[in-house]
Each structure stands twice: as structure tokens, then as C-alpha cells.
Design an enzyme around this catalytic site. Structure first.
Site, PDB file in Angstrom:
ATOM      1  N   GLY A 135       0.797  -1.226   0.000  1.00 56.38           N
ATOM      2  CA  GLY A 135       0.000   0.000   0.000  1.00 56.38           C
ATOM      3  C   GLY A 135       0.828   1.274   0.000  1.00 56.38           C
ATOM      4  O   GLY A 135       0.321   2.343   0.329  1.00 56.38           O
ATOM      5  N   ALA A 136       2.094   1.198  -0.388  1.00 57.27           N
ATOM      6  CA  ALA A 136       2.939   2.397  -0.448  1.00 57.27           C
ATOM      7  C   ALA A 136       2.967   2.961  -1.864  1.00 57.27           C
ATOM      8  O   ALA A 136       3.755   3.844  -2.174  1.00 57.27           O
ATOM      9  CB  ALA A 136       4.357   2.061   0.010  1.00 57.27           C
ATOM     10  N   GLY A 137       2.125   2.414  -2.734  1.00 55.44           N
ATOM     11  CA  GLY A 137       2.119   2.866  -4.116  1.00 55.44           C
ATOM     12  C   GLY A 137       3.195   2.191  -4.943  1.00 55.44           C
ATOM     13  O   GLY A 137       3.533   2.650  -6.031  1.00 55.44           O
ATOM     14  N   LEU A 138       3.750   1.090  -4.438  1.00 53.63           N
ATOM     15  CA  LEU A 138       4.779   0.373  -5.187  1.00 53.63           C
ATOM     16  C   LEU A 138       4.222  -0.891  -5.841  1.00 53.63           C
ATOM     17  O   LEU A 138       4.974  -1.704  -6.349  1.00 53.63           O
ATOM     18  CB  LEU A 138       5.965   0.025  -4.278  1.00 53.63           C
ATOM     19  N   SER A 140       2.502  -3.640  -4.651  1.00 56.37           N
ATOM     20  CA  SER A 140       2.760  -4.959  -4.064  1.00 56.37           C
ATOM     21  C   SER A 140       1.761  -5.980  -4.601  1.00 56.37           C
ATOM     22  O   SER A 140       2.082  -7.163  -4.728  1.00 56.37           O
ATOM     23  CB  SER A 140       2.685  -4.893  -2.544  1.00 56.37           C
ATOM     24  N   SER A 141       0.556  -5.537  -4.924  1.00 56.04           N
ATOM     25  CA  SER A 141      -0.459  -6.483  -5.413  1.00 56.04           C
ATOM     26  C   SER A 141      -0.109  -6.982  -6.816  1.00 56.04           C
ATOM     27  O   SER A 141      -0.258  -8.170  -7.111  1.00 56.04           O
ATOM     28  CB  SER A 141      -1.850  -5.852  -5.398  1.00 56.04           C
ATOM     29  N   GLU A 173      -7.435  -8.077 -12.002  1.00 52.99           N
ATOM     30  CA  GLU A 173      -7.629  -6.900 -11.127  1.00 52.99           C
ATOM     31  C   GLU A 173      -9.007  -6.277 -11.334  1.00 52.99           C
ATOM     32  O   GLU A 173      -9.710  -5.951 -10.385  1.00 52.99           O
ATOM     33  CB  GLU A 173      -6.570  -5.827 -11.432  1.00 52.99           C
ATOM     34  N   ASP A 185       1.194  -1.048 -14.116  1.00 51.78           N
ATOM     35  CA  ASP A 185       1.935  -1.727 -13.052  1.00 51.78           C
ATOM     36  C   ASP A 185       2.460  -3.086 -13.497  1.00 51.78           C
ATOM     37  O   ASP A 185       3.625  -3.426 -13.281  1.00 51.78           O
ATOM     38  CB  ASP A 185       1.042  -1.890 -11.816  1.00 51.78           C
ATOM     39  N   TYR A 237     -10.503  10.006  -7.697  1.00 52.72           N
ATOM     40  CA  TYR A 237     -10.091   9.349  -8.939  1.00 52.72           C
ATOM     41  C   TYR A 237     -11.237   9.392  -9.953  1.00 52.72           C
ATOM     42  O   TYR A 237     -11.055   9.775 -11.110  1.00 52.72           O
ATOM     43  CB  TYR A 237      -9.712   7.910  -8.615  1.00 52.72           C
TER      44      TYR A 237
HETATM   45  P1  ADP Z   1      -0.244  -1.651  -3.548  1.00 52.46           P
HETATM   46  O1  ADP Z   1      -0.434  -2.603  -4.677  1.00 52.46           O
HETATM   47  O2  ADP Z   1      -0.067  -0.236  -4.008  1.00 52.46           O
HETATM   48  O3  ADP Z   1       0.856  -2.048  -2.637  1.00 52.46           O
HETATM   49  P2  ADP Z   1      -2.854  -2.579  -2.919  1.00 52.46           P
HETATM   50  O4  ADP Z   1      -3.888  -2.141  -1.936  1.00 52.46           O
HETATM   51  O5  ADP Z   1      -3.225  -2.663  -4.344  1.00 52.46           O
HETATM   52  O6  ADP Z   1      -1.574  -1.658  -2.693  1.00 52.46           O
HETATM   53  O7  ADP Z   1      -2.322  -3.998  -2.527  1.00 52.46           O
HETATM   54  C1  ADP Z   1      -1.971  -4.280  -1.185  1.00 52.46           C
HETATM   55  C2  ADP Z   1      -2.572  -5.601  -0.824  1.00 52.46           C
HETATM   56  O8  ADP Z   1      -1.776  -6.640  -1.420  1.00 52.46           O
HETATM   57  C3  ADP Z   1      -2.549  -5.885   0.641  1.00 52.46           C
HETATM   58  O9  ADP Z   1      -3.690  -5.385   1.277  1.00 52.46           O
HETATM   59  C4  ADP Z   1      -2.520  -7.410   0.671  1.00 52.46           C
HETATM   60  O10 ADP Z   1      -3.814  -7.933   0.473  1.00 52.46           O
HETATM   61  C5  ADP Z   1      -1.729  -7.754  -0.563  1.00 52.46           C
HETATM   62  N1  ADP Z   1      -0.322  -8.052  -0.270  1.00 52.46           N
HETATM   63  C6  ADP Z   1       0.772  -7.425  -0.741  1.00 52.46           C
HETATM   64  N2  ADP Z   1       1.906  -8.008  -0.309  1.00 52.46           N
HETATM   65  C7  ADP Z   1       1.531  -9.053   0.471  1.00 52.46           C
HETATM   66  C8  ADP Z   1       2.216 -10.066   1.219  1.00 52.46           C
HETATM   67  N3  ADP Z   1       3.541 -10.114   1.269  1.00 52.46           N
HETATM   68  N4  ADP Z   1       1.468 -10.959   1.875  1.00 52.46           N
HETATM   69  C9  ADP Z   1       0.130 -10.928   1.850  1.00 52.46           C
HETATM   70  N5  ADP Z   1      -0.564 -10.005   1.183  1.00 52.46           N
HETATM   71  C10 ADP Z   1       0.099  -9.082   0.491  1.00 52.46           C
HETATM   72 MG    MG Z   2      -2.086  -2.532  -6.051  1.00 54.25          MG
END
Ligand code: ADP
Ligand code: MG
Length: 395
Positions: A135-138, A140-141, A173, A185, A237
Site C-alpha cells: 500500500g505504499a504505491g509500489l 505490491s499487489s 484486477e 503496473d 479518482y
Molecule cells: P499496492 O499494490 O499499491 O501495494 P494494494 O492495496 O493494491 O496496494 O495492494 C496491497 C494488498 O496486497 C494488501 O492489502 C494485501 O492484500 C496484498 N499483499 C501485498 N503483499 C503481500 C504479502 N507479502 N502478503 C500478503 N498479502 C500481500
Molecule cells: Mg495494487
């Protein structure tokens, strides 16, 4: 407005051996392989994607890794080393949009999207370990989705090209997770390359690599995660998108991509004041992406600072998607030695980036941290990222 525990430096990044051992302990047996995919930072080009314009993200040296074994049945067992959801079980044959909970919606969404394409995805055991901050805008999802689709592409022998995987993860997504995201992304995560940014034309998905190496230029790219959640992001948005659509309609173009900087003066007479400013951001931002690509090729990263600054000013004043924390991060980084800085991502919170001479990096970190403390803001997470490789199999 602080949000759910952010791992900051990121959840633990286990070595490949460690991950494989953990997989064996949790699921029994060895994984068929280990795949990784990176998070991304958007260097420049914000809110240009849905206007069929240009973006310039790069894959970062933070990755999601998945150890995966195909199963003989349709059962899916999923576990992350981060969080406390434990092992989640599902059936690959009965996946339905909107039913998955927590992080498992990302891998399950990818499985669903591949099955929708007619690919015979088997049940799997899957262990995730990621050091992309959440959730830092990098993104992760998307790192999770891209690691999973790389694994399934190999394990099923589907032979998908990068553009197919980009569209399949977008489908996951949009239609399974329910997030109206574009193609930036996953394009960065799947197509990224060490020492490069990915120049992406969002009209036709054409991508090319642009040299972007910070280290030889004596620079480091700092991410300043403000920890402010994107709490107004949804409404903000949608209204920005609506303004862009209105602007394109009034100006008689398919998308704002088709408006040039030279057309803006005439546009100002045709649009209401707010819509004009929204349009001006998109049009000038597209132009800044093109200029950045050219400068990176001809002069290197030391030349792009003023474009990063101009991008931030445009988002703050014309698109109005910044916030006090992002402005403070950018202004302070700039004043303490960064050669350019901007908020990155959708806005209303999240992270800023600051392109900084290596010998000024500590001062920027300290000064920004102190400025946040003085302002009574939550302590930001500040860390360096570098342009790294895209998704790949590592074991
Ligand atoms: P971003 O993609 O910008 O980081 P998102 O809200 O789209 O933010 O995605 C974050 C979500 O991805 C988290 O709430 C979680 O569900 C999931 N996530 C990311 N990394 C992990 C991890 N290592 N383990 C479990 N869930 C993760
Ligand atoms: Mg995301």
C-alpha cells in the site's frame, strides 16, 4: 490518517532455499519452482494511462516470490509469510469474482483470468514471500499477480507472451479483485529490465526500454512513503476521470492523448476553468514523459530533475491530487539537495520520489524525517530503490 501496518522496509525476503524449505514444511514435498516479480515506481506520467497517453515506470529491486507446486487435483492452498491469514484453501474450478478474501484474491484472480482464457490451470500449493511494501504505491499487489502468472504460464506450458500476461492480470484486477486499474503496473513488473525504465504507450500497449541507471550518474532514487492512506482516492479518482472524459468530448478528440501542448490556448476558451486545468495536467504530463525519455537517452538521469518538479507542480495545482504530506516531502527533499522530486502514484497520499545525489541522500532523509516530525505528521518510511529486472523464474 495512518493505515494498516506497513512493513516499511518490507516483509521479510527469504532466500530461495529458505522459501523452499518453508514450502516443504507447510505443504510437504518440494515446489516445482520459484518465480519472482518486482514492484514498480512510476518515474513520470501520472493519470495519463486512462487518457491513452504515456507512462514511464520502472521495476524495482523489491520482489514478490512464489514457490509453487502443481497438484493432481483442483485444490488450491495458499500461504503468505506476511500477515496472519494462515493457509487458505480454494478450488480452482469454482472461483467466482468477489468471493476471495484478503491477499488471496490476487493469486486466485490470476487463476480465474487464465481459466477464462481457456487455459487449464491445475490446483496448486503456493507460498508467497514479498519484500514489496504494501500500500505504499509500489504495487505490491501486481508483484504478486505477476509472480503467480509467470509461474502458471511455465507450469501449464501456456506460452503466453508478456502482452497476454499484461491483459490477463488486468482482467484479474478489474473483474475478479474489482479494482479499476490499467496496464502500467504489470507492464513494468513483467517487462522491466535492470538499468532501464519501461516507456509505455497506453493507447496500443507498445513498450520499449529506456536507459535509466542512477548509480553511474552518482544518483539514488529515494522513495518517501508518507503513510497517508489514499482515503479520498476513490471519489477523487472518479471525478478526475470524469473531467478528462468531459474535456476530450468538448475538444472533439477520442482521448486527451490527442491534444497537444500547442492546442491548450484554444482549449482554455472552450472548457470551464476546472476542466481546463485537469486537461492541462494530462496534456503537459504526456509531454513531460516524452521529454524525459529523450533526456534519459541523450543526457542521462541528471537532466530530468526539472521535469520531475514540474510534474509535481502540475499534480498539485492543476490536477489537485497532492496532500500536505506529499508537498512537504517534495519541497523538503528538493530544498535539502534532491535534483528533482514528485509525488508518484494516484495521489491523495502514498509516496513521493526524490532523485538525489548519493552524497546528499542522508541529509535528505534526515531533513524530511525532521520536517514531518515538526509538522506533527506520522514518521515517513524513506528507502532507496533502483531500476531492476522484471519477472523471472529463479529456481
Ligand atoms: P499496492 O499494490 O499499491 O501495494 P494494494 O492495496 O493494491 O496496494 O495492494 C496491497 C494488498 O496486497 C494488501 O492489502 C494485501 O492484500 C496484498 N499483499 C501485498 N503483499 C503481500 C504479502 N507479502 N502478503 C500478503 N498479502 C500481500
Ligand atoms: Mg495494487
Amino acid at each position: 490518517m495512518s493505515k494498516a501496518p506497513s512493513p516499511g522496509a518490507g516483509p521479510a525476503a527469504a532466500g530461495t532455499e529458505e522459501l523452499t524449505d518453508r514450502f516443504s514444511r507447510e505443504f510437504g514435498g518440494r515446489p516445482d519452482g520459484v518465480w519472482q516479480a518486482p514492484g514498480r515506481v512510476n518515474l513520470i506520467g501520472e493519470h495519463t494511462d486512462y487518457n491513452e497517453g504515456f507512462v514511464l515506470p520502472f521495476a524495482i529491486d523489491r520482489t514478490a516470490r512464489v514457490a509453487v507446486a502443481a497438484r493432481p487435483d483442483s485444490t488450491v492452498r495458499l500461504l503468505s509469510t506476511y500477515g496472519d491469514q494462515g493457509v487458505v484453501t480454494a478450488s480452482v474450478e469454482s472461483l467466482q469474482p468477489g468471493t476471495a478474501k484478503g491477499w488471496t484474491k490476487y493469486p486466485l484472480g490470476v487463476m480465474w483470468a487464465l481459466r477464462e482464457r481457456g487455459i487449464d490451470v491445475p490446483g496448486v500449493d503456493l507460498l508467497l514471500d514479498s519484500n514489496v511494501p504494501l500500500g505504499a504505491g509500489l504495487s505490491s499487489s501486481h508483484a504478486i499477480e505477476c509472480a503467480v502468472i509467470s509461474a502458471l504460464n511455465d507450469l501449464t506450458g501456456a506460452g503466453l507472451e508478456a502482452e497476454d500476461m499484461v491483459l490477463a492480470t488486468q482482467r484479474a484486477e478489474n473483474d475478479f479483485v474489482g479494482a479499476p486499474t490499467g496496464i502500467m503496473d504489470q507492464s513494468a513488473s513483467l517487462r522491466g529490465s535492470k538499468g532501464h525504465a519501461v516507456f509505455l504507450d497506453c493507447r496500443n500497449q507498445e513498450a520499449s526500454l529506456v536507459p535509466f541507471e542512477t548509480e553511474p550518474a552518482g544518483l539514488v532514487l529515494l522513495v518517501i512513503d508518507t503513510k497517508v492512506s489514499h482515503s479520498h482516492a476513490d471519489g477523487g479518482y472518479a471525478s478526475r476521470r470524469a473531467s478528462c472524459e468531459l474535456g476530450a468530448e468538448v475538444l472533439g478528440v477520442k482521448a486527451l492523448r490527442d491534444v497537444e501542448v500547442g492546442d491548450l490556448e484554444e482549449a482554455s476558451g472552450l472548457l470551464d476553468e476546472v476542466t481546463f486545468r485537469r486537461v492541462r495536467h494530462v496534456v503537459t504530463e504526456n509531454d513531460r514523459v516524452l521529454q524525459t525519455v529523450e533526456l534519459l537517452g541523450s543526457q542521462g538521469p541528471s537532466a530530468i530533475g526539472r521535469l520531475l518538479d514540474a510534474s509535481h507542480a502540475s499534480m498539485r495545482d492543476d490536477f489537485e491530487i497532492s496532500c500536505p504530506e506529499l508537498d512537504l516531502a517534495v519541497d523538503t527533499a528538493r530544498a535539502s539537495g534532491a535534483i528533482g522530486a514528485r509525488m508518484t502514484g494516484g495521489g491523495f497520499g502514498g509516496a513521493a520520489i526524490a532523485l538525489t545525489p548519493v552524497d546528499a541522500a542522508q541529509k535528505v532523509r534526515d531533513t524530511v524525517a525532521k520536517a514531518f516530525s515538526d509538522a506533527g505528521f506520522a514518521a515517513p518510511d524513506i528507502f532507496a530503490v533502483s531500476p531492476a529486472a522484471g519477472a523471472m523464474r529463479i529456481a
